[in-house]
Design an enzyme around this catalytic site. Structure first.
Site, PDB file in Angstrom:
ATOM      1  N   ASP A   1      36.221  33.923  44.300  1.00  0.00           N
ATOM      2  CA  ASP A   1      36.381  35.129  44.654  1.00  0.00           C
ATOM      3  C   ASP A   1      37.782  35.120  45.202  1.00  0.00           C
ATOM      4  OD1 ASP A   1      36.645  37.189  46.978  1.00  0.00           O
ATOM      5  OD2 ASP A   1      35.256  35.952  48.530  1.00  0.00           O
TER       6      ASP A   1
ATOM      7  N   TYR B   1      35.498  61.404  46.397  1.00  0.00           N
ATOM      8  CA  TYR B   1      35.874  60.519  46.094  1.00  0.00           C
ATOM      9  C   TYR B   1      37.934  60.519  46.340  1.00  0.00           C
ATOM     10  CZ  TYR B   1      37.978  57.020  42.744  1.00  0.00           C
ATOM     11  OH  TYR B   1      38.464  55.417  42.360  1.00  0.00           O
TER      12      TYR B   1
END
Length: 407
Positions: A122, A248
């Site tokens: 991660d 967006y």
């Protein structure tokens, strides 16, 4: 060796299983579309004492533009370094993630002589940073390039432990998004009512998709003296069309991208005394695992593809262009906001005018004549190793593919 016969198990754009041979074939195609190295690798920023290629750290190396950037770094420039991705191994119920299989094939194509490792971790975590920097310090000393291409639905703050979840919503007012959907293989135009994000959702999206983690990586590199003179870091971004702006660029994602760009300017200033640079890279449209989750993007991309045909620039072409600029083989193409632009082909006025006209006319009845829906459907499947020519989906396949030897 265990063989399994697998099925995609998909519902629309969501696939539950990945096909290892299909994923490998997708990387093979990406590799072949990327120019092969024809000259000795460029020396590192300090001239290098061994004549070896520059060192690149690519965060988000298993998918989309990050994968394309990794392949171009290896195939075209013979770069050394490290790719980081967070991928799921095989379980009893499901195959490994598509990015797992793509990473394994990328390492195979690079070959045993490639001085490039892959870390499955991660990237948001402090542990991943520590492991990556320990490896880079021991193996190379300093780094020439850092490419940041991470798309994730959530992020755990490594300092506070708070988990932030991103929200794909407009800001200010509700928005009815026009969408591309499939009933089986049959495309149709749908719609989705999106309620505006509140302040907490906007701020959480910025924490996940903005520049906070990118800045932590740069801070960690500079604190340990791993930034080479001439160091250049970039983070991938997108602007897109006015058609998709409400969900967006003018939505929660846009707020995060603005934070990313503000971070780039701050990093650029801070890196200047070290001879370094930082920029965001505005890439062009593409079908990626991240973009398919955003309402309206799939429909817009299908219309854009129908307008451009083969003029639609692939991530491989864009990544090749980007590395030409980062290595100095071509000058940086910066806009007034100091962003590297790779999307001129998409935002050309005539192209956008044609897409706007098709968008207004797009209904379920007119869709197939206006948008390349079959291309979109195929591209989405390819993200998971499906719809790849030459792949036998009726045959059992080895799904237990090891992660490349890394760190």
């Amino acid at each position: 060796m265990t063989l399994r016969q697998i099925k995609p198990g998909n519902r629309g754009f969501l696939y539950l299983n990945s096909h290892p041979e299909g994923c490998a074939a997708v990387v093979d195609d990406l590799w072949q579309r990327t120019p092969a190295r024809t000259a000795p690798a460029l020396a590192g920023g300090d001239g290098g004492t061994d004549g070896a290629g520059p060192v690149a750290l690519i965060i988000g190396s298993s998918a989309g533009y990050g994968l394309a950037a990794t392949v171009a770094a290896l195939r075209t420039h013979g770069m050394r370094g490290l790719g980081i991705a967070f991928e799921a191994p095989e379980t009893e119920r499901r195959t490994a993630s598509a990015g797992w299989y793509r990473t394994a094939r990328t390492a195979e194509l690079a070959g045993p002589d490639a001085d490039f490792a892959f870390l499955n971790a991660d990237a948001f975590s402090a542990e991943a940073k520590e492991r990556a920097l320990d490896h880079l310090a021991a193996r190379y000393g300093r780094v020439d390039h850092l490419v940041y291409s991470v798309a994730a639905p959530r992020r755990t703050d490594p300092v506070t432990g708070e988990v932030h979840h991103s929200a794909l919503k407009p800001l200010g007012s509700a928005y009815r998004a026009k969408t591309l959907q499939f009933d089986g293989d049959t495309p149709f135009v749908g719609s989705l009512e999106l309620q505006p994000a509140d302040d907490a959702e906007r701020d959480a999206t910025v924490q996940v998709m903005g520049g906070a983690d990118w800045e932590l990586w740069i801070d960690a590199l500079t604190a340990r003296g791993l930034v080479r003179d001439g160091f250049h870091t970039v983070a991938l971004s997108y602007v897109g069309s006015e058609l998709t702006a409400p969900v967006y660029r003018a939505g929660t994602i846009g707020a995060a991208k603005q934070h990313l760009e503000d971070t780039a300017r701050r990093l650029h200033r801070d890196l200047a005394p070290l001879g370094g640079q930082a920029h965001t890279v505005v890439a062009g449209a593409a079908v990626t695992q991240a973009s398919t989750a955003i309402p309206s993007i799939a429909l817009y991309t299908g219309l854009l593809r129908a307008v451009l045909g083969d003029g639609f620039r692939s991530p491989a072409e864009q990544a090749t262009d980007l590395w030409q600029q980062l290595t100095g083989a071509a000058p940086l193409r910066l806009d007034r906001e100091q962003r590297i632009r790779l999307d001129e082909w998409e935002l050309d006025e005539q192209v956008q005018a044609a897409v706007h006209e098709r968008w207004a006319a797009a209904t379920t009845d007119t869709l197939t004549g206006l948008a390349d829906t079959e291309w979109v459907r195929t591209e989405v499947g390819r993200l998971y190793g499906w719809h790849v020519p030459g792949t036998d989906y009726t045959a059992p396949v080895r799904t237990s593919v090891p992660w490349p030897t890394g760190i």
